[in-house]
Design a protein around this motif. Structure first.
Motif, PDB file in Angstrom:
ATOM      1  N   UNK A 219     -11.992   1.236  -3.762  1.00  0.00           N
ATOM      2  CA  UNK A 219     -11.572   0.679  -2.476  1.00  0.00           C
ATOM      3  C   UNK A 219     -10.146   1.114  -2.162  1.00  0.00           C
ATOM      4  N   UNK A 220      -9.779   1.001  -0.913  1.00  0.00           N
ATOM      5  CA  UNK A 220      -8.418   1.314  -0.487  1.00  0.00           C
ATOM      6  C   UNK A 220      -7.434   0.415  -1.237  1.00  0.00           C
ATOM      7  N   UNK A 221      -7.816  -0.846  -1.452  1.00  0.00           N
ATOM      8  CA  UNK A 221      -6.965  -1.790  -2.185  1.00  0.00           C
ATOM      9  C   UNK A 221      -6.714  -1.279  -3.613  1.00  0.00           C
ATOM     10  N   UNK A 222      -7.779  -0.787  -4.261  1.00  0.00           N
ATOM     11  CA  UNK A 222      -7.657  -0.276  -5.626  1.00  0.00           C
ATOM     12  C   UNK A 222      -6.776   0.971  -5.676  1.00  0.00           C
ATOM     13  N   UNK A 223      -6.921   1.821  -4.685  1.00  0.00           N
ATOM     14  CA  UNK A 223      -6.094   3.034  -4.631  1.00  0.00           C
ATOM     15  C   UNK A 223      -4.623   2.664  -4.538  1.00  0.00           C
ATOM     16  N   UNK A 224      -4.303   1.687  -3.693  1.00  0.00           N
ATOM     17  CA  UNK A 224      -2.915   1.273  -3.532  1.00  0.00           C
ATOM     18  C   UNK A 224      -2.382   0.670  -4.828  1.00  0.00           C
ATOM     19  N   UNK A 225      -3.225  -0.081  -5.537  1.00  0.00           N
ATOM     20  CA  UNK A 225      -2.808  -0.679  -6.810  1.00  0.00           C
ATOM     21  C   UNK A 225      -2.494   0.416  -7.830  1.00  0.00           C
ATOM     22  N   UNK A 226      -3.270   1.463  -7.841  1.00  0.00           N
ATOM     23  CA  UNK A 226      -3.032   2.564  -8.784  1.00  0.00           C
ATOM     24  C   UNK A 226      -1.742   3.298  -8.448  1.00  0.00           C
ATOM     25  N   UNK A 227      -1.508   3.491  -7.165  1.00  0.00           N
ATOM     26  CA  UNK A 227      -0.277   4.163  -6.753  1.00  0.00           C
ATOM     27  C   UNK A 227       0.942   3.353  -7.187  1.00  0.00           C
ATOM     28  N   UNK A 228       0.891   2.043  -6.986  1.00  0.00           N
ATOM     29  CA  UNK A 228       2.014   1.181  -7.358  1.00  0.00           C
ATOM     30  C   UNK A 228       2.229   1.184  -8.869  1.00  0.00           C
ATOM     31  N   UNK A 229       1.143   1.210  -9.635  1.00  0.00           N
ATOM     32  CA  UNK A 229       1.266   1.223 -11.086  1.00  0.00           C
ATOM     33  C   UNK A 229       1.889   2.530 -11.571  1.00  0.00           C
ATOM     34  N   UNK A 230       1.406   3.655 -11.034  1.00  0.00           N
ATOM     35  CA  UNK A 230       1.906   4.957 -11.465  1.00  0.00           C
ATOM     36  C   UNK A 230       3.366   5.141 -11.083  1.00  0.00           C
ATOM     37  N   UNK A 231       3.747   4.653  -9.905  1.00  0.00           N
ATOM     38  CA  UNK A 231       5.120   4.827  -9.433  1.00  0.00           C
ATOM     39  C   UNK A 231       6.060   3.730  -9.915  1.00  0.00           C
ATOM     40  N   UNK A 232       5.509   2.776 -10.673  1.00  0.00           N
ATOM     41  CA  UNK A 232       6.321   1.694 -11.237  1.00  0.00           C
ATOM     42  C   UNK A 232       7.058   0.929 -10.146  1.00  0.00           C
ATOM     43  N   UNK A 233       6.329   0.595  -9.094  1.00  0.00           N
ATOM     44  CA  UNK A 233       6.896  -0.163  -7.977  1.00  0.00           C
ATOM     45  C   UNK A 233       6.225  -1.524  -7.866  1.00  0.00           C
ATOM     46  N   UNK A 234       7.033  -2.552  -7.809  1.00  0.00           N
ATOM     47  CA  UNK A 234       6.507  -3.898  -7.593  1.00  0.00           C
ATOM     48  C   UNK A 234       6.580  -4.190  -6.107  1.00  0.00           C
ATOM     49  N   UNK A 235       5.458  -4.058  -5.454  1.00  0.00           N
ATOM     50  CA  UNK A 235       5.382  -4.234  -4.013  1.00  0.00           C
ATOM     51  C   UNK A 235       4.201  -5.126  -3.663  1.00  0.00           C
ATOM     52  N   UNK A 236       4.320  -5.810  -2.545  1.00  0.00           N
ATOM     53  CA  UNK A 236       3.212  -6.605  -2.039  1.00  0.00           C
ATOM     54  C   UNK A 236       2.356  -5.702  -1.155  1.00  0.00           C
ATOM     55  N   UNK A 237       1.098  -5.516  -1.544  1.00  0.00           N
ATOM     56  CA  UNK A 237       0.155  -4.758  -0.726  1.00  0.00           C
ATOM     57  C   UNK A 237      -0.488  -5.739   0.252  1.00  0.00           C
ATOM     58  N   UNK A 238      -0.082  -5.650   1.504  1.00  0.00           N
ATOM     59  CA  UNK A 238      -0.481  -6.627   2.517  1.00  0.00           C
ATOM     60  C   UNK A 238      -1.706  -6.123   3.277  1.00  0.00           C
TER      61      UNK A 238
END
Length: 330
Positions: A219-238
């Motif tokens: 899902x698009x949500x899962x893709x965004x979670x992977x991007x945040x994990x790889x880039x080591x960014x703590x962000x709220x995916x809204x």
């Protein structure tokens, strides 16, 4: 025996340059047909001296397109746009351009034609992009019935416009908007797409339409979670519903229109939101990478190799984290 020539329209782009490298390695002379050949000099080292040459061609123009094709054994069309700007409209690039290339290729006696389309291509689609892709496919097959048409899902790899875009947003914004978070994708590696195109150009694939997807449906949500994990960014995916997202998208589209494209909408267009309302996965009714003989590359094998630059400390991120755990000597 003369060396065969392949003309790759859009050969300096994200996918086109990968096709050019493979064709050069296979011994072909490669014409990289682009609007601005002076900006495509980086393709020359893909082969030996004179093997890979950027040439001027604009698929909106009959004469330059014909000149780029004459003498070629194979033609690959990798041109495309995600949103219109100025004369680069969906009709010109996704519809009329492919029709022109296919017609002139047939007239020139080209043996193989590969056309890069997209999953969801349908002349009756509510999306102008998908409809243009659909009309382009129909025009190609009408003029060149033995063409190989490739429909990839979202393509990932160094230089892509999808994963890089959201990684860049996560670097700048504390909250990352995710439109239609449950929409599913089947990301496919650019190298796998390029290898399929190269095989089609070499004439080793049966004519027809191929759907190209990777080994995972996410899902698009899962893709965004992977991007945040790889880039080591703590962000709220809204999560944003498509209907709500159309409001700012419409404003940005309007600004682009009234400025004649001087202020481009690079965030999200209304047409892209229409695409996001539908899953972007292979149907299973058409041949794909497995049938071609290519093992699909997993995202995990590639994403970190080029998304690391979006980490807080780039390539030194792991070292920086380790340094925090060091205890001062007493």
């Amino acid at each position: 025996m003369s060396v065969p020539i392949v003309t790759i329209f859009g050969g300096s782009g994200f996918i086109g340059r990968q096709v050019a490298q493979r064709m050069a390695r296979a011994g072909w002379r490669v014409r990289v047909a682009v609007r601005r050949p002076d900006e495509a000099g980086f393709v020359r080292p893909y082969g030996f001296v004179g093997q890979v040459e950027p040439i001027q061609a604009n698929i909106r123009d009959e004469a330059s397109t014909r000149a780029a094709i004459v003498g070629a054994t194979a033609v690959v069309n990798c041109t495309g746009i995600l949103s219109p700007s100025g004369k680069q409209t969906f009709e010109a690039i996704l519809d009329e351009g492919p029709a022109r290339i296919a017609r002139l290729a047939a007239e020139a006696g080209v043996t193989s034609l590969v056309h890069l389309s997209a999953i969801g291509a349908n002349p009756d689609s509510a999306s102008a992009y998908a409809a243009g892709k659909g009309r382009g496919e129909a025009a190609v097959l009408a003029a060149f019935p033995n063409a190989v048409i490739l429909r990839p899902s979202v393509v990932f790899g160094d230089g892509d416009s999808f994963f890089n875009k959201f990684a860049a947003m996560a670097r700048l914004l504390p909250i990352v908007p995710v439109v239609a978070p449950e929409t599913r994708f089947q990301p496919v590696y650019v190298g796998d797409v390029a290898e399929t195109a190269a095989r089609g150009a070499a004439g080793t694939l049966p004519a027809g339409i191929y759907e190209l997807g990777g080994p995972e449906v996410v899902s698009f949500r899962d893709i965004m979670a992977r991007i945040l994990k790889i880039t080591d960014r703590r962000r709220l995916a809204f999560a944003i519903p498509p209907g709500l997202a159309r409001i700012p998208a419409g404003i940005l589209d309007f600004v682009q229109r009234i400025t004649g494209g001087l202020v481009a909408n690079t965030v999200v267009t209304n047409d892209q939101i229409t695409l996001l309302e539908h899953d972007n996965v292979i149907s299973g009714k058409l041949p794909g990478l497995i049938e071609v003989g290519i093992v699909p590359t997993a995202m995990e094998a590639v994403l970190e190799d080029y998304l690391y630059v979006y980490r807080p400390h780039g390539q030194f991120d792991a070292i920086t984290d380790s340094a925090r755990n060091l205890r001062p000597r007493t």
